[in-house]
Design an enzyme around this catalytic site. Structure first.
Site, PDB file in Angstrom:
ATOM      1  N   LYS A   1     115.064 -58.237   3.865  1.00 48.33           N
ATOM      2  CA  LYS A   1     116.214 -57.477   2.627  1.00 48.33           C
ATOM      3  C   LYS A   1     117.250 -57.899   2.895  1.00 48.33           C
ATOM      4  O   LYS A   1     118.254 -57.260   1.395  1.00 48.33           O
ATOM      5  CB  LYS A   1     115.703 -55.382   3.339  1.00 48.33           C
ATOM      6  CG  LYS A   1     114.012 -55.869   4.144  1.00 48.33           C
ATOM      7  CD  LYS A   1     113.683 -54.384   4.666  1.00 48.33           C
ATOM      8  CE  LYS A   1     112.194 -54.314   4.969  1.00 48.33           C
ATOM      9  NZ  LYS A   1     111.598 -54.713   3.714  1.00 48.33           N
TER      10      LYS A   1
ATOM     11  N   ASN B   1     105.644 -49.113   5.126  1.00 46.76           N
ATOM     12  CA  ASN B   1     104.965 -47.497   5.490  1.00 46.76           C
ATOM     13  C   ASN B   1     105.039 -46.989   4.336  1.00 46.76           C
ATOM     14  O   ASN B   1     104.419 -45.793   4.595  1.00 46.76           O
ATOM     15  CB  ASN B   1     106.252 -46.633   6.858  1.00 46.76           C
ATOM     16  CG  ASN B   1     107.635 -46.882   5.304  1.00 46.76           C
ATOM     17  OD1 ASN B   1     107.768 -47.431   5.088  1.00 46.76           O
ATOM     18  ND2 ASN B   1     107.781 -45.387   5.943  1.00 46.76           N
TER      19      ASN B   1
ATOM     20  N   LYS C   1     108.162 -60.132  -0.421  1.00 47.66           N
ATOM     21  CA  LYS C   1     109.097 -59.067  -1.869  1.00 47.66           C
ATOM     22  C   LYS C   1     109.840 -58.559  -2.047  1.00 47.66           C
ATOM     23  O   LYS C   1     109.883 -58.287  -3.499  1.00 47.66           O
ATOM     24  CB  LYS C   1     107.838 -57.528  -1.739  1.00 47.66           C
ATOM     25  CG  LYS C   1     107.438 -56.836  -0.431  1.00 47.66           C
ATOM     26  CD  LYS C   1     108.307 -55.230  -0.734  1.00 47.66           C
ATOM     27  CE  LYS C   1     108.418 -54.415   0.071  1.00 47.66           C
ATOM     28  NZ  LYS C   1     108.743 -55.166   1.133  1.00 47.66           N
TER      29      LYS C   1
ATOM     30  N   LYS D   1     106.472 -65.591   7.795  1.00 49.32           N
ATOM     31  CA  LYS D   1     105.995 -64.627   7.298  1.00 49.32           C
ATOM     32  C   LYS D   1     105.274 -63.953   8.020  1.00 49.32           C
ATOM     33  O   LYS D   1     103.814 -64.756   7.601  1.00 49.32           O
ATOM     34  CB  LYS D   1     105.350 -64.552   5.548  1.00 49.32           C
ATOM     35  CG  LYS D   1     105.185 -63.612   5.354  1.00 49.32           C
ATOM     36  CD  LYS D   1     106.890 -62.143   5.357  1.00 49.32           C
ATOM     37  CE  LYS D   1     106.508 -60.932   4.095  1.00 49.32           C
ATOM     38  NZ  LYS D   1     107.829 -60.019   4.673  1.00 49.32           N
TER      39      LYS D   1
HETATM   40  N1  LIG Z   1     119.271 -54.865  11.984  1.00 52.26           N
HETATM   41  C1  LIG Z   1     118.342 -53.970  11.814  1.00 52.26           C
HETATM   42  N2  LIG Z   1     118.378 -52.539  11.667  1.00 52.26           N
HETATM   43  C2  LIG Z   1     117.820 -51.648  11.046  1.00 52.26           C
HETATM   44  N3  LIG Z   1     116.057 -52.343  11.154  1.00 52.26           N
HETATM   45  C3  LIG Z   1     115.740 -53.860  11.761  1.00 52.26           C
HETATM   46  C4  LIG Z   1     116.869 -54.423  12.303  1.00 52.26           C
HETATM   47  N4  LIG Z   1     115.754 -55.438  12.618  1.00 52.26           N
HETATM   48  C5  LIG Z   1     115.221 -55.051  12.532  1.00 52.26           C
HETATM   49  N5  LIG Z   1     114.884 -54.137  11.803  1.00 52.26           N
HETATM   50  C6  LIG Z   1     113.157 -53.926  11.576  1.00 52.26           C
HETATM   51  O1  LIG Z   1     112.926 -53.984  10.051  1.00 52.26           O
HETATM   52  C7  LIG Z   1     111.574 -53.059   9.846  1.00 52.26           C
HETATM   53  C8  LIG Z   1     111.430 -53.476   8.520  1.00 52.26           C
HETATM   54  O2  LIG Z   1     111.164 -54.481   8.301  1.00 52.26           O
HETATM   55  P1  LIG Z   1     109.454 -54.355   7.794  1.00 52.26           P
HETATM   56  O3  LIG Z   1     108.483 -53.352   8.133  1.00 52.26           O
HETATM   57  O4  LIG Z   1     109.163 -56.075   8.068  1.00 52.26           O
HETATM   58  O5  LIG Z   1     109.576 -53.799   6.413  1.00 52.26           O
HETATM   59  P2  LIG Z   1     108.752 -53.623   5.472  1.00 52.26           P
HETATM   60  O6  LIG Z   1     109.412 -51.713   5.491  1.00 52.26           O
HETATM   61  O7  LIG Z   1     109.023 -54.437   4.356  1.00 52.26           O
HETATM   62  O8  LIG Z   1     107.374 -53.501   5.812  1.00 52.26           O
HETATM   63  C9  LIG Z   1     112.927 -52.069  10.272  1.00 52.26           C
HETATM   64  O9  LIG Z   1     111.656 -51.137  10.231  1.00 52.26           O
HETATM   65  C10 LIG Z   1     112.956 -52.556  11.820  1.00 52.26           C
HETATM   66  O10 LIG Z   1     112.108 -52.121  12.275  1.00 52.26           O
HETATM   67  N1  LIG Z   2     104.669 -59.585   1.086  1.00 49.38           N
HETATM   68  C1  LIG Z   2     105.282 -59.262   1.750  1.00 49.38           C
HETATM   69  O1  LIG Z   2     106.991 -58.986   1.196  1.00 49.38           O
HETATM   70  O2  LIG Z   2     104.750 -58.165   2.050  1.00 49.38           O
HETATM   71  P1  LIG Z   2     105.333 -56.939   3.913  1.00 49.38           P
HETATM   72  O3  LIG Z   2     106.488 -56.403   2.854  1.00 49.38           O
HETATM   73  O4  LIG Z   2     104.474 -56.297   4.066  1.00 49.38           O
HETATM   74  O5  LIG Z   2     105.903 -58.580   4.768  1.00 49.38           O
END
Ligand SMILES: Nc1ncnc2c1ncn2[C@@H]1O[C@H](COP(=O)(O)OP(=O)(O)O)[C@@H](O)[C@H]1O
Ligand SMILES: NC(=O)OP(=O)(O)O
Length: 315
Positions: free
Chosen positions: A276, A13, A214, A130
């Site tokens: 994460k 985001n 990442k 992934k």
């Molecule tokens: N236990 C959790 N607590 C908070 N968020 C979670 C949890 N499990 C899954 N999520 C989801 O994971 C998302 C973050 O992962 P992702 O969107 O792949 O990361 P990025 O922000 O790096 O793109 C959060 O926005 C939420 O929708």
């Molecule tokens: N490579 C990687 O982890 O990208 P996203 O965070 O967008 O999944």
């Protein structure tokens, strides 16, 4: 006093807005706003390095390349990753420099094409997890799986996405360059988790079809450069247990042992939040005094002051 050193892992985001079209122009608009928050961190006196994601972007580059196969050869997977590093790094480099100039911060910003070595025998190559590219409905995902042989999986309750292998990072190839640059520039490095490469017996490197997480690479980088904080920016202000259930609890502070317990209990979705939390645990236990913070881009200043976000550290 030596400034605190911080690695920022920028989530999806920070690069895209769900309410805007997935174009390069929209990405640049979102990145300009993101860089206001990054400039605030610099203004607070932190020394930073920036790692960004590439899941949506690398998936779209591959879709475009596959769609154009009748007019030009399909680009290899690792090259698509390198292309995503290039254009995302370019947007951040240009935007952050402009925002810093408004605050009279003159330090150079440089994007480094980064390779990351993975193990060719990593079991991830047989178990793609992934998510990349856009979200699909269940029906669309089944069609893609049938017509293009994609592996698709549901992604954290947000829809279905293509999934690809995501091996563990073992070594950042350009780490010495990044360390050298740290003293005089703001490096954007390991974008998209780095370009995944395997090392042959003679030391030569070869790109492989994968996308490295990442957040896990940001953790590796944070350890390698002796950072004090790993700052993982995503869509949520805090991580939760019982996520999206009636008894959801948002967490402000976790010890490494707490986090390990919740990981074992399955509270964090694989492919999204789980890496994460794993990265945060690995960093927190890597050296005394280190901590990881998981929070929203928009709450980063409060989180750095201990007023928001989820902190993970050893007791
Ligand atoms: N236990 C959790 N607590 C908070 N968020 C979670 C949890 N499990 C899954 N999520 C989801 O994971 C998302 C973050 O992962 P992702 O969107 O792949 O990361 P990025 O922000 O790096 O793109 C959060 O926005 C939420 O929708
Ligand atoms: N490579 C990687 O982890 O990208 P996203 O965070 O967008 O999944």
């Amino acid at each position: 006093m030596k400034p605190k050193r911080l690695v920022i892992a920028l989530g999806g985001n920070a690069l895209e807005d769900k309410n805007m079209p997935s174009t390069a122009e929209s990405q640049l608009e979102v990145v300009k706003k993101t860089c206001e928050f990054i400039a605030e961190i610099i203004y607070l006196g932190y020394e930073i390095a920036i790692v960004h994601g590439n899941g949506p972007q690398v998936g779209r580059i591959m879709l475009a390349s596959e769609a154009a196969k009748d007019v030009t050869p399909v680009m290899p997977f690792d090259v698509c990753g390198a292309m995503s590093q290039g254009y995302i790094g370019y947007h951040i480099q240009q935007s952050l420099k402009q925002v810093m100039a408004k605050r009279n911060i003159t330090m150079p910003v440089v994007s480094i094409i980064t390779q990351v070595i993975v193990d060719k025998n990593d079991e991830a190559f047989q178990n793609p997890m992934k998510p990349i590219g856009p979200f699909y409905t269940e029906e669309e995902s089944k069609k893609l799986a049938h017509e293009r042989g994609y592996t698709v999986k549901e992604d954290a309750g947000r829809g279905y996405r293509r999934v690809v292998p995501s091996p563990m990072p073992t070594q950042i190839v350009e780490i010495d360059t990044i360390k050298t640059l740290l003293n005089t520039t703001i490096p954007i490095a390991c974008g998209g988790g780095g370009i995944p490469v395997i090392e042959s017996e003679n030391g030569s490197l070869k790109g492989v079809a994968a996308v490295i997480d990442k957040d896990l690479v940001a953790e590796r980088l944070a350890e390698d450069i002796g950072a004090d904080i790993l700052l993982i920016l995503t869509e949520v202000e805090k991580i939760s247990i019982n996520f999206k259930k009636a008894n959801q609890i948002d967490l402000s502070y976790l010890t490494v042992d707490d986090a390990k317990k919740y990981i074992e209990e399955g509270h964090f979705a694989p492919g999204s939040m789980l890496p994460k939390v794993i990265a945060s645990v690995n960093f927190a236990k890597s050296s005394p005094g280190r901590k990881a913070i998981i929070t929203s881009l928009y709450k980063v200043a409060d989180a750095l002051e201990g007023k928001n976000g989820t902190v993970i550290e050893c007791k």
